[in-house]
Scaffold this active site. Structure first.
Site, PDB file in Angstrom:
ATOM      1  N   HIS A   1       0.815  -1.216   0.000  1.00 10.14           N
ATOM      2  CA  HIS A   1       0.000   0.000   0.000  1.00 10.14           C
ATOM      3  C   HIS A   1       0.843   1.258   0.000  1.00 10.14           C
ATOM      4  CE1 HIS A   1       0.697   0.747   4.298  1.00 10.14           C
ATOM      5  NE2 HIS A   1       0.239  -0.456   4.594  1.00 10.14           N
TER       6      HIS A   1
ATOM      7  N   CYS B   1       2.456  -4.900   6.686  1.00 11.08           N
ATOM      8  CA  CYS B   1       2.316  -4.683   5.243  1.00 11.08           C
ATOM      9  C   CYS B   1       3.633  -4.221   4.629  1.00 11.08           C
ATOM     10  CB  CYS B   1       1.242  -3.635   4.979  1.00 11.08           C
ATOM     11  SG  CYS B   1      -0.415  -4.153   5.479  1.00 11.08           S
TER      12      CYS B   1
END
Length: 165
Positions: free
Chosen positions: A123, A140
């Site tokens: 992301h 992430c």
């Protein structure tokens, strides 16, 4: 009448300008056949067969050493996964899902009586508190928003992602 014409022209100009700033890009280059993430080097590579198409600097989970095993451990997974989906409404600009946990991850966590966690993504950084440096995600892989726009356009569902220590 002249005022209305000017108002319409201004509205049209603003509308056209807004379209030029879309975060959704087009990609017509070679297919990305795999992604490699090298955690120790904080690098991600988009690869077509044996050719590196793009290289990105990355941030990882706030506890980056080792393989993700449980919800909240702050680690980024290691191993072979796949791109699972695209999320155009990510709170981090744009994101693409990674297929963590796989069957082995789930089995191990359940044997330990714990939740393996999930919702692991590549992301952008929108809403990132820039006062924190280095690794900051919950597990992430984060890249700059402009880079995320490019990555989002290049990746397809089921693209393999190899995450190395």
């Amino acid at each position: 009448m002249k005022f209305i014409r000017i108002l319409l022209m201004l509205t049209l100009a603003v509308g056209i300008a807004a379209c030029g700033n879309s975060k959704f890009r087009k990609y017509n280059g070679p297919e990305v056949t795999q992604i490699q993430v090298h955690k120790a080097d904080r690098k991600m590579y988009l690869i077509h067969k044996t050719e590196v198409l793009k290289e990105y600097d990355i941030s990882l989970g706030f506890n980056p050493v080792g393989h993700k095993q449980f919800e909240g451990d702050g680690k980024t997974p290691e191993g072979l996964y796949f791109i699972s989906h695209h999320n155009p409404r990510s709170r981090y600009h744009l994101s693409v899902g990674i297929s963590y946990p796989n069957e082995n991850d789930l089995t191990y966590a359940l044997e330990q009586g714990k939740d393996p966690g999930g919702d692991i993504m590549i992301h952008g950084r929108t809403n990132y508190d820039s006062r924190h440096k280095g690794d900051w995600t919950a597990g992430c892989i984060a890249i700059e928003d402009d880079d995320m726009e490019e990555v989002y356009s290049m990746l397809r569902k089921n693209t393999p992602i190899y995450i190395f220590p």
